[in-house]
Design a protein around this motif. Structure first.
Motif, PDB file in Angstrom:
ATOM      1  N   VAL A   1      10.285   4.864   2.771  1.00 20.49           N
ATOM      2  CA  VAL A   1      10.603   5.557   4.028  1.00 20.49           C
ATOM      3  C   VAL A   1      10.444   4.562   5.175  1.00 20.49           C
ATOM      4  O   VAL A   1       9.935   3.459   4.973  1.00 20.49           O
ATOM      5  CB  VAL A   1       9.653   6.763   4.246  1.00 20.49           C
ATOM      6  CG1 VAL A   1       9.876   7.836   3.191  1.00 20.49           C
ATOM      7  CG2 VAL A   1       8.202   6.317   4.255  1.00 20.49           C
TER       8      VAL A   1
ATOM      9  N   ALA B   1       0.879  -1.167   0.000  1.00 19.37           N
ATOM     10  CA  ALA B   1       0.000   0.000   0.000  1.00 19.37           C
ATOM     11  C   ALA B   1       0.917   1.218   0.000  1.00 19.37           C
ATOM     12  O   ALA B   1       1.930   1.230   0.688  1.00 19.37           O
ATOM     13  CB  ALA B   1      -0.860  -0.009   1.254  1.00 19.37           C
TER      14      ALA B   1
ATOM     15  N   GLY C   1       1.220   5.732  -0.570  1.00 17.08           N
ATOM     16  CA  GLY C   1       0.585   7.041  -0.687  1.00 17.08           C
ATOM     17  C   GLY C   1       0.974   7.666  -2.026  1.00 17.08           C
ATOM     18  O   GLY C   1       2.152   7.655  -2.390  1.00 17.08           O
TER      19      GLY C   1
ATOM     20  N   GLU D   1       3.523  11.038   6.086  1.00 17.32           N
ATOM     21  CA  GLU D   1       4.395  12.193   5.894  1.00 17.32           C
ATOM     22  C   GLU D   1       3.684  13.514   6.223  1.00 17.32           C
ATOM     23  O   GLU D   1       2.463  13.624   6.125  1.00 17.32           O
ATOM     24  CB  GLU D   1       4.885  12.231   4.441  1.00 17.32           C
ATOM     25  CG  GLU D   1       5.918  11.166   4.129  1.00 17.32           C
ATOM     26  CD  GLU D   1       5.386   9.746   4.242  1.00 17.32           C
ATOM     27  OE1 GLU D   1       4.217   9.515   3.866  1.00 17.32           O
ATOM     28  OE2 GLU D   1       6.138   8.873   4.721  1.00 17.32           O
TER      29      GLU D   1
ATOM     30  N   THR E   1      -3.337   4.058  -1.777  1.00 20.08           N
ATOM     31  CA  THR E   1      -4.381   3.993  -0.757  1.00 20.08           C
ATOM     32  C   THR E   1      -4.742   5.358  -0.180  1.00 20.08           C
ATOM     33  O   THR E   1      -5.714   5.492   0.552  1.00 20.08           O
ATOM     34  CB  THR E   1      -3.945   3.073   0.399  1.00 20.08           C
ATOM     35  OG1 THR E   1      -2.670   3.529   0.873  1.00 20.08           O
ATOM     36  CG2 THR E   1      -3.826   1.641  -0.068  1.00 20.08           C
ATOM     37  N   ASP E   2      -3.941   6.357  -0.480  1.00 19.49           N
ATOM     38  CA  ASP E   2      -4.211   7.707   0.014  1.00 19.49           C
ATOM     39  C   ASP E   2      -3.377   8.664  -0.827  1.00 19.49           C
ATOM     40  O   ASP E   2      -2.449   8.228  -1.508  1.00 19.49           O
ATOM     41  CB  ASP E   2      -3.833   7.846   1.498  1.00 19.49           C
ATOM     42  CG  ASP E   2      -2.396   7.431   1.743  1.00 19.49           C
ATOM     43  OD1 ASP E   2      -2.155   6.232   1.924  1.00 19.49           O
ATOM     44  OD2 ASP E   2      -1.509   8.300   1.707  1.00 19.49           O
TER      45      ASP E   2
ATOM     46  N   VAL F   1       4.791   6.782  -2.122  1.00 16.68           N
ATOM     47  CA  VAL F   1       5.663   6.594  -0.958  1.00 16.68           C
ATOM     48  C   VAL F   1       5.084   5.501  -0.058  1.00 16.68           C
ATOM     49  O   VAL F   1       3.874   5.411   0.125  1.00 16.68           O
ATOM     50  CB  VAL F   1       5.851   7.926  -0.185  1.00 16.68           C
ATOM     51  CG1 VAL F   1       4.523   8.592   0.155  1.00 16.68           C
ATOM     52  CG2 VAL F   1       6.677   7.726   1.085  1.00 16.68           C
ATOM     53  N   GLY F   2       5.978   4.683   0.464  1.00 15.65           N
ATOM     54  CA  GLY F   2       5.526   3.613   1.345  1.00 15.65           C
ATOM     55  C   GLY F   2       6.615   3.146   2.290  1.00 15.65           C
ATOM     56  O   GLY F   2       7.772   3.565   2.179  1.00 15.65           O
ATOM     57  N   MET F   3       6.221   2.263   3.197  1.00 15.13           N
ATOM     58  CA  MET F   3       7.097   1.875   4.310  1.00 15.13           C
ATOM     59  C   MET F   3       7.668   0.464   4.170  1.00 15.13           C
ATOM     60  O   MET F   3       8.107  -0.128   5.153  1.00 15.13           O
ATOM     61  CB  MET F   3       6.325   1.987   5.628  1.00 15.13           C
ATOM     62  CG  MET F   3       5.693   3.355   5.860  1.00 15.13           C
ATOM     63  SD  MET F   3       4.647   3.349   7.322  1.00 15.13           S
ATOM     64  CE  MET F   3       3.717   4.881   7.087  1.00 15.13           C
TER      65      MET F   3
HETATM   66  N1  HPA Z   1       3.009   7.290   3.255  1.00 17.87           N
HETATM   67  C1  HPA Z   1       3.816   6.289   3.632  1.00 17.87           C
HETATM   68  N2  HPA Z   1       3.424   5.024   3.615  1.00 17.87           N
HETATM   69  C2  HPA Z   1       2.181   4.739   3.203  1.00 17.87           C
HETATM   70  C3  HPA Z   1       1.307   5.746   2.806  1.00 17.87           C
HETATM   71  C4  HPA Z   1       1.743   7.088   2.851  1.00 17.87           C
HETATM   72  O1  HPA Z   1       1.001   8.044   2.515  1.00 17.87           O
HETATM   73  N3  HPA Z   1       0.149   5.124   2.458  1.00 17.87           N
HETATM   74  C5  HPA Z   1       0.333   3.801   2.628  1.00 17.87           C
HETATM   75  N4  HPA Z   1       1.576   3.564   3.090  1.00 17.87           N
END
Ligand code: HPA
Length: 271
Positions: free
Chosen positions: A185, A111, A113, A191, A232-233, A207-209
Motif C-alpha cells: 500500500v 517491516a 503488519g 490501515e 512488527t504489528d 501489509v506494508g508500504m
Molecule cells: N500497515 C502498513 N505498513 C506497515 C504496517 C502496517 O500495519 N506495519 C509496518 N508497516
C-alpha cells in the motif's frame, strides 16, 4: 532516465571500483544489519547525482559498498517510499542504479503488519508473492528497452530457489520462518480495521508500504529477487484498540534482527 542512471553509476564507480554482485535494501529498524557488512565505502544519498534523499526516522540514508560473506555487495541503509512524496521513478531509481553497478540478485527487507492470524509480532515472513494494491506501478510511462520489456512477466517475482535456500538456512539454525503474500500500500496511514480485513480477504498475509515497486523494477530488469518481512504489528486483533505506532514497528524489527541477519548473511554466502 538512462542518462541519470548512468551518471549516478559513474559517480559511484569513481568512488568504489569493485563490482557488487548482490544488492540489499534494509527496511525500517534493520539499519543495524549494516554492522555485519565490511563497509569499504559509504556514500550519503545526498552526494549521489539524481538520488532522492530519505527523510524517515530509522533510515540513515546512505549507500554502503563492501563485503558480506565473501561477496562484494551494495546495500541501501534506508530506502525511498512513495509516501514521502517521491514519484515511483524516484522510488525505484536506486534499484536501477544497483543493477547497472552489476548486481544479479536483490535482497529486500521490510517491516510489515500481519493480517494472517497465524502471524505474531517478531515473526520473519518469507515473501512468496505480492499484491500491488493502492500503489502506482513504477513502470508506467516510457519503457526503456535498456531496462527491460514493456510487459514484464510476474509469475515468479520472488525466486523459488532463493526461497528454498532461505528455508534450509532457517531449518539448519532452528529459526522459525513464516511465509506469505505481501500486500503493498502507499501509507503513510496504517490501515483502518476495515482495511486490514479487506487486505486479508484479498489474499494478503501481511501489509506494508514498500518492496512492491522495488520488486517490480527489479524483475523488469531481470534481477533475481528475495524479500523478507518482519511482522512488527498485527492489523487484525479483535477488541484490542491500542494504536499502532512507528516506534513499536521499529522496536519489533530490532528484536527480530539477529535471526534476520543470520539468514541474509548465509543467503549471500550461498549465492
Ligand atoms: N500497515 C502498513 N505498513 C506497515 C504496517 C502496517 O500495519 N506495519 C509496518 N508497516
Amino acid at each position: 532516465m538512462m542518462t541519470k542512471i548512468n551518471e549516478a553509476v559513474a559517480f559511484i564507480q569513481n568512488i568504489y571500483k569493485d563490482e557488487p554482485v548482490v544488492g540489499i535494501v534494509l527496511g525500517s529498524g534493520l539499519g543495524n544489519f549494516a554492522k555485519e557488512i565490511t563497509v569499504e565505502k559509504e556514500i550519503p544519498y545526498g552526494d549521489i547525482p539524481h538520488f532522492p534523499v530519505s527523510t524517515v526516522e530509522g533510515h540513515s540514508g546512505k549507500l554502503l559498498l563492501g563485503e558480506l560473506s565473501g561477496k562484494k555487495i551494495v546495500a541501501m541503509a534506508g530506502r525511498f517510499h512513495f509516501y514521502e512524496g517521491y514519484n515511483m521513478q524516484e522510488v525505484v531509481f536506486p534499484i536501477r542504479v544497483m543493477k547497472f553497478l552489476g548486481i544479479k540478485t536483490l535482497l529486500l527487507s521490510n517491516a510489515a503488519g500481519g493480517v494472517n492470524p497465524k502471524l505474531r509480532v517478531g515473526d520473519l515472513m518469507i515473501v512468496t508473492d505480492h499484491i500491488s494494491q493502492l500503489t502506482v506501478n513504477p513502470l508506467i510511462g516510457k519503457n526503456y528497452k535498456e531496462l527491460g520489456t514493456r510487459f514484464p512477466d510476474m509469475t515468479e517475482p520472488y525466486k523459488k530457489d532463493l526461497i528454498n535456500k532461505v528455508k534450509n538456512i532457517a531449518i539448519a539454525k532452528g529459526i522459525k520462518l513464516q511465509e506469505g503474500v505481501y500486500l503493498g500500500v502507499t501509507g503513510p496511514t496504517f490501515e483502518t480495521k476495515a482495511e486490514y480485513l479487506m487486505i486479508q480477504a484479498m489474499g494478503g498475509d501481511a501489509v506494508g508500504m514498500s518492496t512492491v515497486p522495488e520488486t517490480i523494477a527489479a524483475v523488469h530488469m531481470g534481477l533475481a529477487v528475495f524479500a523478507m518481512s518482519i511482522i512488527t504489528d498485527l492489523g487484525i486483533r479483535g477488541d484490542d484498540e491500542t494504536p499502532i505506532t512507528h516506534a513499536e514497528v521499529l522496536a519489533a524489527a530490532k528484536e527480530a534482527e539477529p535471526a534476520f541477519s543470520h539468514i541474509f548473511k548465509e543467503l549471500v554466502a550461498q549465492l
